[in-house]
Design a protein around this motif. Sequence first.
Motif, PDB file in Angstrom:
ATOM      1  N   ILE A   3      -4.458   9.981  -5.703  1.00 38.50           N
ATOM      2  CA  ILE A   3      -3.178   9.535  -5.173  1.00 38.50           C
ATOM      3  C   ILE A   3      -2.592  10.664  -4.328  1.00 38.50           C
ATOM      4  O   ILE A   3      -2.857  11.843  -4.578  1.00 38.50           O
ATOM      5  CB  ILE A   3      -2.221   9.158  -6.334  1.00 38.50           C
ATOM      6  CG1 ILE A   3      -1.012   8.372  -5.840  1.00 38.50           C
ATOM      7  CG2 ILE A   3      -1.770  10.392  -7.084  1.00 38.50           C
ATOM      8  CD1 ILE A   3      -0.142   7.848  -6.958  1.00 38.50           C
ATOM      9  N   SER A   4      -1.823  10.304  -3.328  1.00 45.80           N
ATOM     10  CA  SER A   4      -1.211  11.340  -2.492  1.00 45.80           C
ATOM     11  C   SER A   4       0.013  11.914  -3.194  1.00 45.80           C
ATOM     12  O   SER A   4       0.628  11.270  -4.043  1.00 45.80           O
ATOM     13  CB  SER A   4      -0.816  10.763  -1.128  1.00 45.80           C
ATOM     14  OG  SER A   4       0.310   9.918  -1.262  1.00 45.80           O
ATOM     15  N   ASP A  40       0.845  -1.193   0.000  1.00 46.05           N
ATOM     16  CA  ASP A  40       0.000   0.000   0.000  1.00 46.05           C
ATOM     17  C   ASP A  40       0.884   1.248   0.000  1.00 46.05           C
ATOM     18  O   ASP A  40       2.113   1.169   0.005  1.00 46.05           O
ATOM     19  CB  ASP A  40      -0.978  -0.009   1.175  1.00 46.05           C
ATOM     20  CG  ASP A  40      -0.270  -0.058   2.529  1.00 46.05           C
ATOM     21  OD1 ASP A  40       0.902   0.352   2.610  1.00 46.05           O
ATOM     22  OD2 ASP A  40      -0.893  -0.517   3.506  1.00 46.05           O
ATOM     23  N   GLU A  41       0.246   2.397   0.009  1.00 48.56           N
ATOM     24  CA  GLU A  41       1.011   3.644  -0.095  1.00 48.56           C
ATOM     25  C   GLU A  41       1.967   3.825   1.072  1.00 48.56           C
ATOM     26  O   GLU A  41       3.108   4.264   0.889  1.00 48.56           O
ATOM     27  CB  GLU A  41       0.043   4.832  -0.178  1.00 48.56           C
ATOM     28  CG  GLU A  41      -0.664   4.950  -1.517  1.00 48.56           C
ATOM     29  CD  GLU A  41      -1.479   6.221  -1.631  1.00 48.56           C
ATOM     30  OE1 GLU A  41      -1.039   7.160  -2.313  1.00 48.56           O
ATOM     31  OE2 GLU A  41      -2.573   6.264  -1.026  1.00 48.56           O
ATOM     32  N   SER A  42       1.534   3.467   2.270  1.00 46.24           N
ATOM     33  CA  SER A  42       2.406   3.655   3.436  1.00 46.24           C
ATOM     34  C   SER A  42       3.649   2.780   3.334  1.00 46.24           C
ATOM     35  O   SER A  42       4.746   3.182   3.739  1.00 46.24           O
ATOM     36  CB  SER A  42       1.636   3.348   4.726  1.00 46.24           C
ATOM     37  OG  SER A  42       1.244   1.986   4.778  1.00 46.24           O
ATOM     38  N   LEU A  50       0.664  -0.638 -11.067  1.00 46.95           N
ATOM     39  CA  LEU A  50      -0.263   0.349 -10.509  1.00 46.95           C
ATOM     40  C   LEU A  50      -1.631   0.158 -11.168  1.00 46.95           C
ATOM     41  O   LEU A  50      -1.870   0.668 -12.261  1.00 46.95           O
ATOM     42  CB  LEU A  50       0.263   1.770 -10.765  1.00 46.95           C
ATOM     43  CG  LEU A  50      -0.511   2.937 -10.170  1.00 46.95           C
ATOM     44  CD1 LEU A  50      -0.419   2.913  -8.647  1.00 46.95           C
ATOM     45  CD2 LEU A  50       0.041   4.259 -10.702  1.00 46.95           C
ATOM     46  N   LEU A  59       6.184   4.228   0.736  1.00 50.90           N
ATOM     47  CA  LEU A  59       6.929   5.391   1.222  1.00 50.90           C
ATOM     48  C   LEU A  59       8.081   4.995   2.138  1.00 50.90           C
ATOM     49  O   LEU A  59       8.979   5.797   2.380  1.00 50.90           O
ATOM     50  CB  LEU A  59       5.980   6.354   1.943  1.00 50.90           C
ATOM     51  CG  LEU A  59       4.867   6.961   1.067  1.00 50.90           C
ATOM     52  CD1 LEU A  59       4.024   7.931   1.870  1.00 50.90           C
ATOM     53  CD2 LEU A  59       5.462   7.653  -0.149  1.00 50.90           C
ATOM     54  N   THR A 101       3.167   9.825  -2.588  1.00 51.94           N
ATOM     55  CA  THR A 101       3.251   8.617  -3.417  1.00 51.94           C
ATOM     56  C   THR A 101       3.696   8.973  -4.826  1.00 51.94           C
ATOM     57  O   THR A 101       4.509   8.272  -5.431  1.00 51.94           O
ATOM     58  CB  THR A 101       1.895   7.893  -3.451  1.00 51.94           C
ATOM     59  OG1 THR A 101       1.531   7.512  -2.115  1.00 51.94           O
ATOM     60  CG2 THR A 101       1.963   6.652  -4.318  1.00 51.94           C
TER      61      THR A 101
END
Length: 245
Positions: A64-65, A30-32, A58, A35, A68
Motif C-alpha cells: 500500500i502507498s 481505487d487509491e487515486s 479493504l 486520495l 493511502t
Amino acid sequence: ETVREPEAQKLFNRVSDLLLRLHHDYDFADESQLLRAQVQDGRLAFAESEETYPLLVLPGCRVISLETARFLKRFFDGGGHILALGELPSECAERESAEELAELLAHVFGPERNGEDHRNENEAGGVALSHAHVGEDLPLWLLQNIPHLVSPDVMLDDDERRPVEDLICCHRAEKLSREEGAPERHYFLLVNRAAESQKGMLRISAQGLLQEWHLETGKTTNLFGAQHEEGRLCCPVELEPSEAR
C-alpha cells in the motif's frame, strides 16, 4: 508457473459477490480516488457524487502507498468505519517509509493483531475491524458483523429472515433540491440472478410512499401492500428468472 489469478484478486471478487448477496450495495474506489475523497461526519464524500459512504472495505493486499495509509488514518480519526478482510498491508510502496507505514496501520488497526480478528475504536466513533481468516465461514461472518459497522439500508429476506441471496438490490438517493435538509427520492433496482423465481420481503430504511416504475411504459404505480414494520418500509416482492424491476 504464472499465477493467472492472484489470491488478492480472488478475495476481491469473492467479497464483491458476497456483499451483493447480503444486500450491501457499494461502489469501487481505487487509491487515486480515495486520495481525492473528503471525510465528512464519519463518511467518505466525493466532489463528483451526492453519495456518501460510512464504511470502507479493504480486501487483502500486501503493498500500500504511504498516502493511502495516511488517508486510512484520517478516515478512522474522523469517525469512519473500516473493514479489512484477509491480509493487512505490510509493505510500503515507498520502501524508505516502511516504519511510518507500520505506525499508521498500528494506529488504525491496533498494535497487536497476531493474525486474529481485532476491533479498534476511538473516541470520534471510528472503528477498524480486521478479519484475517477468510475461509468458508466468511459469508456467515459478514452477515453477523457488517450490521455492527453500518446499518443496512436494504434488506431482502425470506420467512426465516435469511437473506434471499439471488435477489440483488441497487440503491441510489437523489435530493429533490439543493437546499440543506431537502427531502430525497430513493431508487431501488431489484434483479433476480437465479434461473428460478425468487420471492422475499423487501425492507428499506426510507419512509414514505413506495411506488414501482415500469420499465416498459415508464409509468409508476403505488404499491399499496407496503407496510411499516420495525422502523422500515416493507413490501413483499417476487421476481421471475433474470427479471429486473
